[in-house]
Enzyme design. Structure first.
Site, PDB file in Angstrom:
ATOM      1  N   PHE A 122      -3.613 -16.788  80.380  1.00  0.00           N
ATOM      2  CA  PHE A 122      -4.278 -17.168  79.138  1.00  0.00           C
ATOM      3  C   PHE A 122      -4.848 -18.580  79.302  1.00  0.00           C
ATOM      4  O   PHE A 122      -4.142 -19.478  79.751  1.00  0.00           O
ATOM      5  CB  PHE A 122      -3.271 -17.109  77.986  1.00  0.00           C
ATOM      6  CG  PHE A 122      -3.911 -17.158  76.637  1.00  0.00           C
ATOM      7  CD1 PHE A 122      -4.444 -16.021  76.065  1.00  0.00           C
ATOM      8  CD2 PHE A 122      -3.986 -18.354  75.928  1.00  0.00           C
ATOM      9  CE1 PHE A 122      -5.047 -16.067  74.813  1.00  0.00           C
ATOM     10  CE2 PHE A 122      -4.581 -18.408  74.683  1.00  0.00           C
ATOM     11  CZ  PHE A 122      -5.110 -17.251  74.126  1.00  0.00           C
ATOM     12  N   ASP A 168       5.846 -17.751  79.868  1.00  0.00           N
ATOM     13  CA  ASP A 168       5.165 -17.645  78.581  1.00  0.00           C
ATOM     14  C   ASP A 168       5.465 -16.251  78.029  1.00  0.00           C
ATOM     15  O   ASP A 168       5.098 -15.237  78.643  1.00  0.00           O
ATOM     16  CB  ASP A 168       3.663 -17.872  78.745  1.00  0.00           C
ATOM     17  CG  ASP A 168       2.941 -17.965  77.402  1.00  0.00           C
ATOM     18  OD1 ASP A 168       3.397 -17.300  76.444  1.00  0.00           O
ATOM     19  OD2 ASP A 168       1.928 -18.685  77.315  1.00  0.00           O
ATOM     20  N   TYR A 206       3.411 -16.129  65.797  1.00  0.00           N
ATOM     21  CA  TYR A 206       2.520 -15.338  64.928  1.00  0.00           C
ATOM     22  C   TYR A 206       2.171 -13.971  65.491  1.00  0.00           C
ATOM     23  O   TYR A 206       1.424 -13.237  64.872  1.00  0.00           O
ATOM     24  CB  TYR A 206       1.241 -16.121  64.621  1.00  0.00           C
ATOM     25  CG  TYR A 206       0.528 -16.696  65.832  1.00  0.00           C
ATOM     26  CD1 TYR A 206      -0.271 -15.879  66.625  1.00  0.00           C
ATOM     27  CD2 TYR A 206       0.661 -18.026  66.187  1.00  0.00           C
ATOM     28  CE1 TYR A 206      -0.916 -16.390  67.737  1.00  0.00           C
ATOM     29  CE2 TYR A 206       0.026 -18.549  67.303  1.00  0.00           C
ATOM     30  CZ  TYR A 206      -0.760 -17.730  68.075  1.00  0.00           C
ATOM     31  OH  TYR A 206      -1.387 -18.234  69.180  1.00  0.00           O
ATOM     32  N   LYS A 207       2.659 -13.649  66.688  1.00  0.00           N
ATOM     33  CA  LYS A 207       2.339 -12.343  67.272  1.00  0.00           C
ATOM     34  C   LYS A 207       3.412 -11.342  66.845  1.00  0.00           C
ATOM     35  O   LYS A 207       3.509 -10.994  65.681  1.00  0.00           O
ATOM     36  CB  LYS A 207       2.160 -12.492  68.780  1.00  0.00           C
ATOM     37  CG  LYS A 207       0.906 -13.310  69.106  1.00  0.00           C
ATOM     38  CD  LYS A 207       0.721 -13.655  70.560  1.00  0.00           C
ATOM     39  CE  LYS A 207      -0.583 -14.415  70.772  1.00  0.00           C
ATOM     40  NZ  LYS A 207      -0.682 -15.026  72.094  1.00  0.00           N
ATOM     41  N   ARG A 222      -8.809  -3.886  73.489  1.00  0.00           N
ATOM     42  CA  ARG A 222      -7.358  -4.086  73.527  1.00  0.00           C
ATOM     43  C   ARG A 222      -6.727  -3.535  72.259  1.00  0.00           C
ATOM     44  O   ARG A 222      -7.192  -3.807  71.149  1.00  0.00           O
ATOM     45  CB  ARG A 222      -7.120  -5.589  73.654  1.00  0.00           C
ATOM     46  CG  ARG A 222      -5.734  -6.001  74.020  1.00  0.00           C
ATOM     47  CD  ARG A 222      -5.693  -7.484  74.263  1.00  0.00           C
ATOM     48  NE  ARG A 222      -5.785  -8.231  73.006  1.00  0.00           N
ATOM     49  CZ  ARG A 222      -5.222  -9.416  72.788  1.00  0.00           C
ATOM     50  NH1 ARG A 222      -4.538 -10.005  73.755  1.00  0.00           N
ATOM     51  NH2 ARG A 222      -5.342 -10.031  71.639  1.00  0.00           N
TER      52      ARG A 222
HETATM   53  C1  LIG Z   1      -1.549 -16.190  72.257  1.00  0.00           C
HETATM   54  C2  LIG Z   1      -1.220 -16.951  73.482  1.00  0.00           C
HETATM   55  C3  LIG Z   1      -1.146 -18.353  73.447  1.00  0.00           C
HETATM   56  C4  LIG Z   1      -1.529 -19.107  72.195  1.00  0.00           C
HETATM   57  O1  LIG Z   1      -1.228 -20.442  72.252  1.00  0.00           O
HETATM   58  P1  LIG Z   1      -1.434 -21.320  70.923  1.00  0.00           P
HETATM   59  O2  LIG Z   1      -0.990 -22.656  71.285  1.00  0.00           O
HETATM   60  O3  LIG Z   1      -0.645 -20.660  69.845  1.00  0.00           O
HETATM   61  O4  LIG Z   1      -2.879 -21.249  70.559  1.00  0.00           O
HETATM   62  C5  LIG Z   1      -0.742 -19.011  74.599  1.00  0.00           C
HETATM   63  N1  LIG Z   1      -0.446 -18.324  75.727  1.00  0.00           N
HETATM   64  C6  LIG Z   1      -0.541 -16.972  75.787  1.00  0.00           C
HETATM   65  C7  LIG Z   1      -0.197 -16.259  77.041  1.00  0.00           C
HETATM   66  C8  LIG Z   1      -0.950 -16.257  74.673  1.00  0.00           C
HETATM   67  O5  LIG Z   1      -1.067 -14.942  74.738  1.00  0.00           O
END
Ligand SMILES: *Cc1c(COP(=O)(O)O)cnc(C)c1O
Length: 447
Positions: A149, A225, A250-251, A406
């Site tokens: 990401f 992560d 939030y996921k 997705r």
């Molecule tokens: C959704 C996601 C993030 C989001 O990071 P934020 O700091 O909340 O914007 C980070 N890493 C991964 C792998 C994600 O899927």
């Protein structure tokens, strides 16, 4: 006519269900029956989902739990409105990062005192990555994946830019990680492997125990992560001997838009390391207002500033929706259900849509994927438009550049009939070329 086609040609008239019995395992009637027998089905009632909507984006933003609005209203009108500043003590606001963290710990296989809820995933990654590098002062390589990401890579780049001293980010293909960590690959002095367990694009899942052992064997430490893992399936940080982790609120944890994230630091590392965002909430005695920073010995030193009380309250409520599944087998049962949901969707879409150039990019073996199914289309614009056309029909998935459709299958509230109906909508959108309209091709700011 191939009877499998019959399932997708008609609009939501399911009278021809029986015809597919001989070809597919899945019939809508069978899905309904399995849903009726599913002990997890009651958990759908914990959410206020718009009627008729098939929400396949809970991996990006979990839905609103039914109890959150009232919970926030109470926190606002009573705790804040009446209790005012006294609520830091009387309502226990000050301890929210640790209390919410302990709930998350139960979902990721960690001790209560190894997780705190705070900041964003990006900020938490900065803190633990900086701490992790201190464990290997003689090494300079952060190993990650090319497809990670972007924020994870950006944070590593930013930290490296600050540190200088020859630190560098090495990016590998996911398939290549094992080779790079093998004893033969002496060129790489990996200090920290920064890995995302479930790839946000293709949904593939790394074996945490196995990869952690490989990183340790190679002399490094690991930062996981868990953005698409926490609350989705069992995660066993302690059992895997994982060093650090971060993840989103939030996921799958249903904490609401921009919910606080979490971080995990294994007990053995906590007090040995410093994190650079040394704000007062990480101080051993913040209300001494001392001039010198003196970090709290345990996990609280990984906090920075004043906790976002209302957002943590919403996250706490979101976590309860996941924890409520524990009497029904908890995350292991949710994982099994997600495997079935994703398998059903994969089978049906492949059956109905393969001629339209949708290629599965998610691993077929359930153990090797998260609760997500991704397809690639040759043309990115078409993939985007198909997603938009599906959203217009009330099937909410998302598009990920360059060409990925997705679909997230959060097992806490989705039913097999949702997977069935969603697959039918996908086929209809493709067969009728419904996607091929200017309004579906226009890109929004958030995809
Ligand atoms: C959704 C996601 C993030 C989001 O990071 P934020 O700091 O909340 O914007 C980070 N890493 C991964 C792998 C994600 O899927």
């Amino acid at each position: 006519m191939d009877s499998a086609d019959a399932t997708v040609e008609g609009a939501p008239d399911h009278s021809d269900d029986r015809m597919v019995d001989s070809v597919l395992e899945w019939t809508r009637a069978e899905c309904e029956r399995l849903d009726r027998d599913d002990p997890l089905s009651v958990h759908r009632l914990q959410f206020s989902l718009p009627p008729g909507l098939i929400y396949l984006d809970g991996n990006s933003l979990g839905p609103l739990p039914a109890g959150t609005a009232a919970r926030i209203a109470t926190a606002v009108s009573q705790e804040w409105g009446e209790g005012l500043i006294g609520s830091w003590n009387s309502a226990g606001w000050i301890g929210l990062p640790q209390r919410v963290g302990a709930k998350i710990a139960a979902l990721v296989g960690a001790h209560d005192d190894e997780v705190v809820a705070a900041d964003s995933t990006s900020v938490n990654l900065f803190k633990v990555l900086a701490a992790a590098l201190q464990l290997r002062p003689d090494r300079r390589v952060i190993l990650s994946e090319r497809g990670n990401f972007p924020t994870d890579l950006y944070i590593a780049q930013g930290l490296i830019g600050m540190l200088g001293k020859g630190y560098r980010l090495e990016l590998a293909e996911r398939e290549d990680l094992e080779r790079l960590l093998s004893p033969e690959e002496l060129g790489l002095d990996v200090a920290v492997a920064m890995l995302t367990q479930v790839d946000y694009r293709d949904g593939s899942r790394l074996d945490m125990a196995r990869v952690t052992a490989q990183v340790h064997e190679a002399g490094g430490v690991v930062v996981w992560d868990l953005a698409h893992s926490a609350g989705a399936f069992p995660v066993a940080l302690n059992a895997a001997k994982a060093d650090f982790a971060v993840g989103c609120g939030y996921k799958y944890l249903n904490g609401g838009p921009g919910a606080p994230a979490f971080l995990y630091v294994a007990r053995e590392h906590q007090s040995r390391l410093h994190q650079p965002l040394s704000g007062w909430m990480g101080h051993a005695h913040p209300f001494d207002f001392a001039q010198e920073y003196a970090p709290e010995p345990g996990i609280s030193r990984y906090l920075c500033g004043t906790p976002p009380v209302l957002a943590l309250t919403a996250l706490d409520e979101g976590l309860d929706t996941v924890l409520a599944a524990q009497p029904h087998g908890g995350l292991a049962a949710l994982e099994a259900k997600a495997a079935r949901l994703t398998e059903c969707f994969i089978d049906l879409v492949e059956d109905g849509c393969s001629e339209y150039g949708m290629t599965l990019v998610t691993p077929r073996e359930a153990q090797r994927r998260g609760n997500q199914v991704s397809f690639a289309m040759e043309a990115g614009d078409q993939a985007y438009a198909v997603v938009q056309a599906l959203i217009a029909r009330g099937v909410v998935g998302d598009f990920r550049a360059p060409n990925i459709l997705r679909f997230g299958f959060a097992p806490l509230y989705l039913r097999l009939v949702d997977a069935w109906d969603a697959a039918e909508h996908v086929a209809e959108v493709l067969q009728t070329r419904e996607w091929d309209q200017p309004r579906f091709l226009r890109r929004h700011a958030v995809t």
